[in-house]
Design a protein around this motif. Structure first.
Motif, PDB file in Angstrom:
ATOM      1  N   ARG A  38      -0.042 -15.836  10.555  1.00  0.00           N
ATOM      2  CA  ARG A  38       0.856 -14.751  10.957  1.00  0.00           C
ATOM      3  C   ARG A  38       1.038 -13.783   9.793  1.00  0.00           C
ATOM      4  NH1 ARG A  38       6.419 -17.000  13.042  1.00  0.00           N
ATOM      5  NH2 ARG A  38       6.325 -17.987  10.984  1.00  0.00           N
ATOM      6  N   VAL A  39       1.226 -12.513  10.130  1.00  0.00           N
ATOM      7  CA  VAL A  39       1.529 -11.517   9.112  1.00  0.00           C
ATOM      8  C   VAL A  39       2.662 -10.631   9.605  1.00  0.00           C
ATOM      9  CG1 VAL A  39      -0.836 -11.482   8.240  1.00  0.00           C
ATOM     10  CG2 VAL A  39      -0.148  -9.815   9.944  1.00  0.00           C
ATOM     11  N   LYS A  40       3.499 -10.207   8.669  1.00  0.00           N
ATOM     12  CA  LYS A  40       4.588  -9.274   8.986  1.00  0.00           C
ATOM     13  C   LYS A  40       4.234  -7.923   8.385  1.00  0.00           C
ATOM     14  CE  LYS A  40       8.492  -9.638   6.794  1.00  0.00           C
ATOM     15  NZ  LYS A  40       9.797 -10.164   6.328  1.00  0.00           N
ATOM     16  N   VAL A  41       4.236  -6.891   9.221  1.00  0.00           N
ATOM     17  CA  VAL A  41       3.839  -5.554   8.795  1.00  0.00           C
ATOM     18  C   VAL A  41       5.060  -4.648   8.761  1.00  0.00           C
ATOM     19  CG1 VAL A  41       2.375  -3.571   9.302  1.00  0.00           C
ATOM     20  CG2 VAL A  41       1.572  -5.880   9.851  1.00  0.00           C
ATOM     21  N   ASN A  42       5.268  -3.986   7.636  1.00  0.00           N
ATOM     22  CA  ASN A  42       6.339  -2.998   7.494  1.00  0.00           C
ATOM     23  C   ASN A  42       5.722  -1.622   7.299  1.00  0.00           C
ATOM     24  OD1 ASN A  42       7.653  -5.682   6.271  1.00  0.00           O
ATOM     25  ND2 ASN A  42       9.278  -4.361   7.053  1.00  0.00           N
ATOM     26  N   TYR A  43       6.067  -0.714   8.215  1.00  0.00           N
ATOM     27  CA  TYR A  43       5.582   0.661   8.130  1.00  0.00           C
ATOM     28  C   TYR A  43       6.769   1.576   8.398  1.00  0.00           C
ATOM     29  CZ  TYR A  43       2.907   4.903   9.130  1.00  0.00           C
ATOM     30  OH  TYR A  43       2.414   6.181   9.122  1.00  0.00           O
ATOM     31  N   ALA A  44       7.170   2.345   7.384  1.00  0.00           N
ATOM     32  CA  ALA A  44       8.385   3.176   7.490  1.00  0.00           C
ATOM     33  C   ALA A  44       9.545   2.266   7.896  1.00  0.00           C
ATOM     34  CB  ALA A  44       8.166   4.314   8.469  1.00  0.00           C
ATOM     35  N   ASP A  45      10.233   2.559   9.002  1.00  0.00           N
ATOM     36  CA  ASP A  45      11.341   1.713   9.454  1.00  0.00           C
ATOM     37  C   ASP A  45      10.926   0.769  10.576  1.00  0.00           C
ATOM     38  OD1 ASP A  45      10.893   3.672  11.305  1.00  0.00           O
ATOM     39  OD2 ASP A  45      13.006   4.185  11.615  1.00  0.00           O
ATOM     40  N   THR A  90       0.853  -1.181   0.000  1.00  0.00           N
ATOM     41  CA  THR A  90       0.000   0.000   0.000  1.00  0.00           C
ATOM     42  C   THR A  90       0.891   1.234   0.000  1.00  0.00           C
ATOM     43  OG1 THR A  90      -0.142   0.445   2.390  1.00  0.00           O
ATOM     44  CG2 THR A  90      -1.561  -1.309   1.503  1.00  0.00           C
ATOM     45  N   SER A  91       0.286   2.395  -0.121  1.00  0.00           N
ATOM     46  CA  SER A  91       1.055   3.638  -0.113  1.00  0.00           C
ATOM     47  C   SER A  91       1.626   3.948   1.263  1.00  0.00           C
ATOM     48  CB  SER A  91       0.169   4.807  -0.570  1.00  0.00           C
ATOM     49  OG  SER A  91      -0.933   4.965   0.312  1.00  0.00           O
ATOM     50  N   LEU A  92       1.092   3.278   2.298  1.00  0.00           N
ATOM     51  CA  LEU A  92       1.529   3.551   3.674  1.00  0.00           C
ATOM     52  C   LEU A  92       2.417   2.463   4.260  1.00  0.00           C
ATOM     53  CD1 LEU A  92      -1.807   4.958   5.143  1.00  0.00           C
ATOM     54  CD2 LEU A  92       0.175   6.246   4.341  1.00  0.00           C
ATOM     55  N   GLY A  93       2.321   1.252   3.754  1.00  0.00           N
ATOM     56  CA  GLY A  93       3.127   0.162   4.303  1.00  0.00           C
ATOM     57  C   GLY A  93       2.883  -1.130   3.552  1.00  0.00           C
ATOM     58  N   LYS A  94       3.620  -2.171   3.948  1.00  0.00           N
ATOM     59  CA  LYS A  94       3.549  -3.472   3.270  1.00  0.00           C
ATOM     60  C   LYS A  94       3.231  -4.566   4.280  1.00  0.00           C
ATOM     61  CE  LYS A  94       7.358  -5.539   1.929  1.00  0.00           C
ATOM     62  NZ  LYS A  94       8.590  -5.874   1.173  1.00  0.00           N
ATOM     63  N   VAL A  95       2.444  -5.559   3.829  1.00  0.00           N
ATOM     64  CA  VAL A  95       2.090  -6.704   4.659  1.00  0.00           C
ATOM     65  C   VAL A  95       2.560  -7.968   3.947  1.00  0.00           C
ATOM     66  CG1 VAL A  95       0.239  -7.969   5.795  1.00  0.00           C
ATOM     67  CG2 VAL A  95       0.077  -5.479   5.544  1.00  0.00           C
ATOM     68  N   THR A  96       3.301  -8.808   4.659  1.00  0.00           N
ATOM     69  CA  THR A  96       3.829 -10.051   4.097  1.00  0.00           C
ATOM     70  C   THR A  96       3.271 -11.224   4.893  1.00  0.00           C
ATOM     71  OG1 THR A  96       5.875  -8.891   3.531  1.00  0.00           O
ATOM     72  CG2 THR A  96       5.917 -11.295   3.451  1.00  0.00           C
ATOM     73  N   VAL A  97       2.713 -12.223   4.190  1.00  0.00           N
ATOM     74  CA  VAL A  97       2.059 -13.332   4.889  1.00  0.00           C
ATOM     75  C   VAL A  97       2.352 -14.656   4.195  1.00  0.00           C
ATOM     76  CG1 VAL A  97       0.165 -11.849   5.627  1.00  0.00           C
ATOM     77  CG2 VAL A  97      -0.046 -13.138   3.532  1.00  0.00           C
ATOM     78  N   LEU A  98       1.962 -15.750   4.893  1.00  0.00           N
ATOM     79  CA  LEU A  98       2.056 -17.091   4.326  1.00  0.00           C
ATOM     80  C   LEU A  98       0.856 -17.895   4.824  1.00  0.00           C
ATOM     81  CD1 LEU A  98       3.591 -19.231   2.724  1.00  0.00           C
ATOM     82  CD2 LEU A  98       4.837 -19.814   4.801  1.00  0.00           C
ATOM     83  N   GLY A  99      -0.156 -18.055   3.961  1.00  0.00           N
ATOM     84  CA  GLY A  99      -1.316 -18.863   4.299  1.00  0.00           C
ATOM     85  C   GLY A  99      -2.061 -18.353   5.517  1.00  0.00           C
ATOM     86  N   THR A 100      -2.867 -17.311   5.374  1.00  0.00           N
ATOM     87  CA  THR A 100      -3.526 -16.733   6.541  1.00  0.00           C
ATOM     88  C   THR A 100      -4.751 -15.936   6.118  1.00  0.00           C
ATOM     89  OG1 THR A 100      -3.111 -15.446   8.546  1.00  0.00           O
ATOM     90  CG2 THR A 100      -2.211 -14.580   6.519  1.00  0.00           C
ATOM     91  N   GLN A 101      -5.442 -15.366   7.111  1.00  0.00           N
ATOM     92  CA  GLN A 101      -6.576 -14.487   6.857  1.00  0.00           C
ATOM     93  C   GLN A 101      -6.316 -13.167   7.577  1.00  0.00           C
ATOM     94  OE1 GLN A 101     -10.457 -16.233   7.548  1.00  0.00           O
ATOM     95  NE2 GLN A 101      -9.740 -18.278   7.004  1.00  0.00           N
ATOM     96  N   PHE A 102      -6.440 -12.067   6.856  1.00  0.00           N
ATOM     97  CA  PHE A 102      -6.116 -10.778   7.448  1.00  0.00           C
ATOM     98  C   PHE A 102      -6.843  -9.667   6.712  1.00  0.00           C
ATOM     99  CE2 PHE A 102      -3.264 -11.493   4.006  1.00  0.00           C
ATOM    100  CZ  PHE A 102      -2.970 -10.264   3.458  1.00  0.00           C
TER     101      PHE A 102
END
Length: 299
Positions: free
Chosen positions: A187-194, A158-170
Motif C-alpha cells: 500500500r502507498v499513501k499519496v499526498n498531492y496539494a490538499d 517530489t516537487s509535486l507531491g509526497k508518497v508514504t509507504v511501508l514495505g512495498t513496490q511502487f
C-alpha cells in the motif's frame, strides 16, 4: 619516499620542486590543502608575558627535552591523518548522497536498508545515510521504481507531491506539471496539494495541472524497466520530452494541429520505430538535421 614523510616535509615547506610536483599530483592533495588552510587560521588567546616569565624563573630548572625534527613531522602527519578520517566519515554519513541517471541511461542502486531503487533517464535522488533506519526519507526529481525493504515509514518527496509507504513496490514520476504514482505491491499513501489517496496493489493515480486524471495499470512492473515507454492520455510534448530523455537527443516540433492525447507505448531502444509511431499518429514529417537533433514538421 613514504607518503607520510612527504606529507610531513610538505607541512614544513621542505619539499624540493620535484617532490612538490609529485605530492600535488596525488589524489589526496586537495583534501590536505583544505585542512592546512583551515588549521593555518587557528589562533590562541592573549597571555601575560611578564607573569609567565616570573613563573618560569621560579620553577626548578630541568634539562630541556629535545624532540627530533622527524618525530615532529610524524606527530603532525598523524594529526592531519586523523582529522582527514573524521572529515571523510562526516562526508560519508552526514552529507546528502546523490544518485543520478543521465539522459539515455538508467541507474540501479541500494539504499542503506537494502531497499532497491531504479532511476529512469534524466532523474535524480537525494538522501542522507545518517539515522536512515529511523528516517527513511528521500527526494526525487524525475521517475523511479522502488522495492522497499520492510521497516519503518518510507517517504518519497517530489516537487509535486509526497508518497508514504511501508514495505512495498511502487513507481513515482514527477515531470513538470505531471505527477504519477503506481502501486505494484502493498500500500502507498499519496499526498498531492490538499488531497490524500490510499493506493493498494494494482492501483494508480495521476495529477496534471493541479487536476486528477484517469489512469490504469496494465502490467506488474513499470514498462520502462523493460525498455518500453508507456503513456496514458498524454499530450505530444510529454511524448517528445520522454523520447529526448531516453535517447539523449533534442526534438523540435514545428506543427500546430497536435492537440490529440496519446495512449500507448513507444520503444526505448529503437529510435526509428519510436519516431515513426509519433509521425504516423500526428501526421508529421521526420527531418533529422544532425545525429542528435530531430525536427517534426507538418505534412
Amino acid at each position: 619516499m613514504k607518503k607520510d614523510r612527504l606529507l610531513a616535509k610538505w607541512l614544513n615547506n621542505d619539499l624540493s620542486p620535484d617532490e612538490l610536483a609529485v605530492f600535488e599530483a596525488s589524489p589526496d592533495f586537495e583534501k590536505y590543502q583544505k585542512i592546512k588552510d583551515y588549521t593555518a587560521h587557528l589562533e590562541v588567546g592573549d597571555f601575560d608575558k611578564n607573569a609567565m616569565l616570573l613563573n618560569i624563573l621560579s620553577q626548578k630548572k630541568e634539562a630541556p627535552k629535545v624532540i627530533p625534527l622527524h618525530k615532529k613531522w610524524i606527530f603532525r602527519a598523524a594529526a592531519i591523518f586523523i582529522l582527514a578520517l573524521g572529515i571523510t566519515f562526516a562526508m560519508k554519513f552526514f552529507v546528502t548522497q546523490t544518485q543520478t541517471a543521465d539522459f539515455g541511461e538508467k541507474t540501479t542502486f541500494s539504499l542503506p536498508d537494502n531497499s532497491e531503487v531504479v532511476l529512469n533517464s534524466g532523474s535524480e535522488i537525494n538522501y542522507k545515510k545518517w539515522n536512515w533506519d529511523n528516517n527513511r526519507h528521500l527526494e526525487l526529481k524525475g521517475e523511479a521504481y522502488f522495492k522497499v525493504a520492510k521497516g519503518k515509514k518510507f517517504e518519497v518527496q517530489t516537487s509535486l507531491g509526497k508518497v508514504t509507504v511501508l514495505g512495498t513496490q511502487f513507481n513515482v514520476k514527477a515531470r513538470k506539471n505531471r505527477f504519477d504514482v503506481v502501486c505494484y505491491e502493498g500500500r502507498v499513501k499519496v499526498n498531492y496539494a490538499d488531497i490524500q489517496i490510499l493506493l493498494t496493489h494494482g492501483q494508480s493515480v495521476s495529477f496534471e495541472n493541479g487536476k486528477q486524471v484517469k489512469t490504469t495499470v496494465t502490467s506488474s512492473k513499470p514498462e520502462w524497466i523493460d525498455n518500453q515507454i508507456s503513456f496514458y492520455i498524454e499530450n505530444i510534448r510529454s511524448l517528445l520530452d520522454e523520447v529526448e530523455r531516453q535517447y539523449n537527443i533534442t526534438i523540435e516540433l514545428n506543427a500546430k494541429n497536435t492537440t490529440s492525447l496519446f495512449t500507448g507505448k513507444l520503444p526505448a531502444k529503437d529510435l526509428n520505430t519510436a519516431l515513426q509511431i509519433i509521425s504516423t499518429t500526428y501526421h508529421l514529417k521526420i527531418r533529422q538535421v544532425s545525429k542528435n537533433k530531430i525536427i517534426f514538421d507538418e505534412k
